[in-house]
Write a protein that holds these residues in place. Structure first.
Motif, short mmCIF file in Angstrom:
data_model
loop_
_atom_site.label_atom_id
_atom_site.label_comp_id
_atom_site.label_asym_id
_atom_site.label_seq_id
_atom_site.Cartn_x
_atom_site.Cartn_y
_atom_site.Cartn_z
N ARG A 135 -11.08 22.13 -12.79
CA ARG A 135 -10.27 21.06 -12.23
C ARG A 135 -8.94 20.95 -12.98
N GLN A 136 -8.98 21.06 -14.29
CA GLN A 136 -7.78 21.00 -15.12
C GLN A 136 -6.80 22.11 -14.74
N ILE A 137 -7.31 23.29 -14.52
CA ILE A 137 -6.46 24.44 -14.18
C ILE A 137 -5.85 24.28 -12.79
N LEU A 138 -6.67 23.87 -11.83
CA LEU A 138 -6.17 23.71 -10.46
C LEU A 138 -5.10 22.63 -10.38
N ASP A 139 -5.34 21.49 -11.02
CA ASP A 139 -4.35 20.41 -10.98
C ASP A 139 -3.05 20.82 -11.65
N GLY A 140 -3.17 21.49 -12.79
CA GLY A 140 -1.97 21.93 -13.50
C GLY A 140 -1.20 22.97 -12.71
N ALA A 141 -1.90 23.92 -12.10
CA ALA A 141 -1.24 24.94 -11.29
C ALA A 141 -0.54 24.31 -10.09
N ALA A 142 -1.20 23.35 -9.44
CA ALA A 142 -0.59 22.69 -8.29
C ALA A 142 0.68 21.95 -8.68
N ARG A 143 0.67 21.30 -9.84
CA ARG A 143 1.90 20.62 -10.30
C ARG A 143 3.02 21.63 -10.54
N CYS A 144 2.68 22.76 -11.13
CA CYS A 144 3.68 23.81 -11.38
C CYS A 144 4.25 24.34 -10.08
N PHE A 145 3.37 24.68 -9.14
CA PHE A 145 3.81 25.24 -7.87
C PHE A 145 4.67 24.23 -7.12
N THR A 182 -9.08 4.91 14.61
CA THR A 182 -8.24 5.50 15.63
C THR A 182 -7.39 6.63 15.04
N PRO A 183 -6.84 7.53 15.88
CA PRO A 183 -6.11 8.69 15.36
C PRO A 183 -4.99 8.35 14.38
N ASP A 184 -4.25 7.26 14.64
CA ASP A 184 -3.16 6.91 13.73
C ASP A 184 -3.68 6.56 12.34
N VAL A 185 -4.79 5.83 12.29
CA VAL A 185 -5.38 5.44 11.00
C VAL A 185 -5.95 6.65 10.28
N LEU A 186 -6.68 7.49 11.02
CA LEU A 186 -7.29 8.66 10.40
C LEU A 186 -6.25 9.66 9.94
N LEU A 187 -5.24 9.89 10.77
CA LEU A 187 -4.18 10.83 10.40
C LEU A 187 -3.46 10.35 9.15
N GLY A 188 -3.21 9.05 9.07
CA GLY A 188 -2.57 8.50 7.88
C GLY A 188 -3.42 8.71 6.64
N ALA A 189 -4.72 8.48 6.76
CA ALA A 189 -5.62 8.67 5.62
C ALA A 189 -5.64 10.12 5.16
N VAL A 190 -5.67 11.05 6.12
CA VAL A 190 -5.70 12.47 5.78
C VAL A 190 -4.40 12.90 5.11
N LEU A 191 -3.26 12.44 5.62
CA LEU A 191 -1.98 12.81 5.03
C LEU A 191 -1.84 12.25 3.62
N ARG A 192 -2.30 11.03 3.41
CA ARG A 192 -2.26 10.48 2.05
C ARG A 192 -3.16 11.29 1.12
N LEU A 193 -4.29 11.71 1.63
CA LEU A 193 -5.22 12.50 0.82
C LEU A 193 -4.57 13.81 0.41
N VAL A 194 -3.89 14.46 1.34
CA VAL A 194 -3.28 15.76 1.07
C VAL A 194 -2.07 15.63 0.16
N LEU A 195 -1.19 14.66 0.45
CA LEU A 195 0.10 14.61 -0.23
C LEU A 195 0.14 13.69 -1.45
N GLU A 196 -0.75 12.72 -1.53
CA GLU A 196 -0.61 11.71 -2.57
C GLU A 196 -1.80 11.64 -3.53
N GLU A 197 -2.97 11.97 -3.06
CA GLU A 197 -4.16 11.73 -3.87
C GLU A 197 -4.78 12.98 -4.47
N ARG A 198 -4.55 14.15 -3.87
CA ARG A 198 -5.23 15.35 -4.32
C ARG A 198 -4.74 15.82 -5.68
N ILE A 199 -3.44 15.75 -5.90
CA ILE A 199 -2.85 16.31 -7.12
C ILE A 199 -2.19 15.21 -7.93
#
Length: 206
Positions: free
Chosen positions: A14-24, A85-102
């Motif tokens: 996990r440490q390596i993946l998070d650090g690599a993602a920040r670098c990239f 609904t799609p707007d709520v789910l899409l928002g949750a997924v985008l936040r997960l990808v762009l804000e919470e994963r790394i």
């Protein structure tokens, strides 16, 4: 010699993946060297190469992990009554990808990294297979959720579920592209816009 616990191995990965993602995200995929990754995570070459053979394997692991997290979000959504609904789910997924994963990664920079990953699929067959598999999985999950919407009466339009799935995926991809290029759009903007489009009523021709 004491055995290293699985918990320790997972934490190190996990440490390596998070650090690599920040670098990239910070410097771009091609401008980042493995030495940059080693410096970011504070580990020796031997410690990192024990888990990943190089940048390509790192970026493939980051992409695969993101798809796994997204699949979890869809699975949870399909079990909810009523489903989001799609707007709520899409928002949750985008936040997960762009804000919470790394943790610690800049949102626009990470969106730019995603665009770089997409372009890498044109020359890297293994990465293409990872993304193609993820894309197919997203189509299936959205299509299944469309059927749930219909069963619960939230959706009545008689449109092929896979076509709707592709359209919703394209909405997410377009948001990521806008964020990468301009950095002036937030998830709430996409949610509000999609909700507005969803509110339109089709009128029968007189």
């Amino acid at each position: 010699m004491a055995r290293v616990s699985q918990e320790h191995l997972d934490a190190r990965r996990r440490q390596i993946l998070d650090g690599a993602a920040r670098c990239f995200a910070r410097n771009g995929f091609h401008a980042t060297s493995m030495q940059d990754v080693l410096t970011e995570v504070g580990l020796s070459a031997g410690a990192v190469y024990r888990y990943f053979s190089g940048k390509e394997e790192l970026i493939a692991a980051i992409a695969a992990e993101a798809f796994t997290a997204i699949r979890g979000a869809f699975t949870d959504a399909s079990k909810a009554t009523p489903p989001p609904t799609p707007d709520v789910l899409l928002g949750a997924v985008l936040r997960l990808v762009l804000e919470e994963r790394i943790p610690g990664a800049d949102r626009q920079a990470f969106a730019r990294l995603i665009l770089q990953v997409w372009s890498e699929t044109l020359r890297d067959e293994a990465l293409y297979e990872t993304l193609a598999s993820g894309f197919h999985g997203m189509r299936v999950l959205w299509a299944e959720l469309v059927e749930v919407y219909r069963e619960t009466g939230l959706m009545t339009a008689d449109v092929d579920a896979d076509r709707m799935a592709r359209t919703l995926i394209a909405t997410a991809q377009g948001f990521i592209a806008q964020q990468a290029l301009f950095g002036d759009v937030d998830v709430e903007t996409i949610q509000d816009g999609l909700r507005g489009l969803m509110s339109m009523e089709t009128q029968s021709p007189s």
